[in-house]
Design an enzyme around this catalytic site. Structure first.
Site, short mmCIF file in Angstrom:
data_model
loop_
_atom_site.label_atom_id
_atom_site.label_comp_id
_atom_site.label_asym_id
_atom_site.label_seq_id
_atom_site.Cartn_x
_atom_site.Cartn_y
_atom_site.Cartn_z
CB SER A 35 -0.93 0.00 1.22
OG SER A 35 -0.19 -0.19 2.41
CG ASN A 122 -4.25 -4.82 12.76
OD1 ASN A 122 -3.68 -4.72 11.67
ND2 ASN A 122 -4.66 -5.98 13.25
CG HIS A 168 -41.95 22.03 -12.11
ND1 HIS A 168 -42.27 20.72 -11.83
CD2 HIS A 168 -42.65 22.78 -11.22
CE1 HIS A 168 -43.13 20.68 -10.83
NE2 HIS A 168 -43.38 21.92 -10.44
CB SER A 289 -14.80 25.69 -29.28
OG SER A 289 -14.76 24.89 -30.45
CE LYS A 295 -19.92 26.46 -27.29
NZ LYS A 295 -19.78 25.04 -27.62
CD GLU A 302 -19.18 22.12 -19.62
OE1 GLU A 302 -19.49 21.26 -20.43
OE2 GLU A 302 -18.44 23.09 -19.91
N1 ARG Z 1 -1.06 -1.51 5.38
C1 ARG Z 1 -2.05 -1.96 6.30
C2 ARG Z 1 -3.34 -1.15 6.12
O1 ARG Z 1 -3.31 -0.10 5.60
C3 ARG Z 1 -1.57 -1.82 7.70
C4 ARG Z 1 -2.19 -2.80 8.63
C5 ARG Z 1 -1.71 -4.15 8.36
N2 ARG Z 1 -2.23 -5.06 9.32
C6 ARG Z 1 -2.18 -6.39 9.11
N3 ARG Z 1 -2.71 -7.13 10.02
N4 ARG Z 1 -1.65 -6.89 8.02
O2 ARG Z 1 -4.41 -1.58 6.50
#
Ligand code: ARG
Length: 470
Positions: A35, A122, A168, A289, A295, A302
């Site tokens: 990530s 976590n 409307h 345009s 234009k 938009e």
């Molecule tokens: N990269 C993970 C996330 O964004 C971090 C937590 C990972 N925890 C785990 N039990 N693998 O959620």
């Protein structure tokens, strides 16, 4: 074949969790698992959270002061390195948490390994992400405030500018342009209120929930919560690591705000059209345009209208990710960040562009005024006059006014162009005085009920909104 698509194994398993692993993950596993490409945006929050955790561990006697100092020092260096740019983020280290910790270990050695005592990624990611979303809420709140300032300014300027009000999208009754703009000030005010409500619920700290069950170490969660500016620690460690309501609420508030922006954007598209010409945007907020020299397109409006779809989509994406997830943490939740980042980025752009257009637009008062009277918009005024002056029941008055409209329609003229004799042919009680109520200025000036469109009421709304929102 590029090495991204090869099935060869990546380097040996992570030293962060590789104790029971013999081989490394497949390249594709590493790619789906990592990530870091997006969660590196959490770097400042990650370092801040780690610093608070470290100080608390020292205070509680879980870490020595010497280790604590080395860690704090090292974290400050990591932060400086990232901020200087060129920090070597490594995909094999998965995420921002492990990238920061790995660099810390390179810088200070073994003490770095003690930082993760009594916590888990976590609770770490839950904390970092709350801190990030809290800042994003504050940023959006400030941007919305600026949009209100722009709207209020233009509303005051046009408190007495007459335009047709629509239902409307058919001309309904004359209103003032200031009144119309102040409607958006109300919407944006509710948007700010939703963000403030969500922020208050977000502001509890999950740090110390650890993996899911809490920890056996004598940590002080109140201390870390306070240091990170949270009102209190979260009450339940399972909820602490598995809750993403704060992200959902942020996006829900943003989605409603985006819907408001899209409505104003749509009105700008309509108002700037050659058929309406109620307002004009300058070169600063239009494009031309490549083929049609005449234009001048309201692209920003938009695009705001379009981006609302994305914001709503992002909210939906995370709602669907979270739906049905069992407690506590599941890796699904790693997919929470991209939609939130996109919402924050999109809204930053959209709100600023809208404030820019509101300040930029030139109001074509003459065109608005002419349109305000077209389409028999003062028919209600003549009905109201019959009620007041002739003591007629409103339903009958409605009928009289309707007959006048029908007559004007067959004559191909406006209500004000009917002669007194023609009007009296429909209702003998009608006098010259009744004809005065057909003027659009008279019409808006008469709508003095609280919250109504009369210029004096609009000026009061402007003053009240300034005091409340700016
Ligand atoms: N990269 C993970 C996330 O964004 C971090 C937590 C990972 N925890 C785990 N039990 N693998 O959620």
């Amino acid at each position: 074949m590029t090495d991204k698509s090869s099935s060869a194994s990546a380097p040996p398993a992570s030293s962060m969790w590789g104790g029971r692993f013999a081989g490394g993950p497949a390249a594709i596993m590493q790619r789906i698992n990592a990530s870091i490409d997006f969660d590196k945006r959490l770097y400042a929050q990650d370092v801040k959270g780690s610093m608070a955790h470290c100080r608390m561990l020292v205070k509680q006697g879980i870490l020595t002061a010497a280790d604590g100092d080395a860690i704090l020092d090292g974290l400050a260096r990591v932060l400086a390195e990232i901020e200087a740019g060129g920090f070597p983020f490594r995909a094999e280290l998965e995420d921002i948490h492990m990238n920061v910790e790995a660099r810390l270990a390179e810088l200070i050695g073994e003490a770095a390994g003690r930082l993760h005592t009594a916590r888990s990624r976590n609770d770490q990611v839950a904390t970092d992400f709350r801190l990030w979303v809290r800042d994003a809420m504050d940023g959006m709140e400030a941007a919305l405030r600026d949009l209100q300032a722009a709207l209020i300014e233009r509303a005051e300027e046009h408190a007495a500018t007459v335009m047709p009000g629509f239902t409307h999208l058919q001309a309904a009754q004359p209103v003032t342009f200031g009144h119309h703009l102040m409607a958006y000030v109300e919407m944006v005010g509710r948007d700010r209120g939703r963000l403030a409500d969500a922020r208050a619920r977000l502001n509890e700290c999950p740090l110390g929930s650890a993996a899911l069950a809490g920890t056996s170490f004598p940590i002080d969660r109140h201390a870390t919560a306070a240091e990170l500016g949270f009102r209190a620690p979260t009450n339940n460690s399972l909820d602490g690591v598995s809750d993403r309501d704060f992200a959902l609420e942020f996006m829900a508030a943003a989605a409603i705000a985006a819907v408001h922006l899209s409505r104003l954007a749509e009105e700008l598209v309509i108002w700037t059209s050659a058929q309406f010409r109620f307002v004009s945007l300058s070169d600063a907020f239009t494009t031309g345009s490549s083929i049609m020299p005449q234009k001048r397109n309201p692209d920003a409006a938009e695009l705001i209208r379009a981006k609302t779809g994305r914001v709503i989509g992002d909210l939906n994406a995370l709602l669907i990710v979270m739906k049905g997830l069992p407690l506590a943490y599941s890796k699904d939740m790693q997919d929470d960040k991209e939609p939130v980042f996109e919402v924050a980025d999109t809204m930053e752009l959209a709100i600023a562009a809208m404030a820019g257009m509101v300040r930029d637009m030139r109001v074509n008062e003459g065109v608005m005024r002419a349109a305000a009277g077209a389409g028999y918009t003062t028919a209600t005024d003549i009905a109201d006059w019959c009620v007041r002056a002739l003591r007629m029941p409103f339903r009958r008055a409605h009928h009289v006014a309707g007959s006048l409209v029908k007559l004007a329609e067959t004559r191909g003229c406006g209500l004000e162009d009917l002669t007194l004799a023609e009007m009296q042919g429909i209702e003998p009680g009608i006098t010259e005085e009744a004809r005065a109520v057909l003027a659009v200025d008279h019409s808006v000036a008469s709508r003095t009920s609280f919250g109504g469109t009369a210029p004096e009421r609009v000026r009061e709304q402007v003053a009240a909104a300034r005091a409340r929102w700016l």
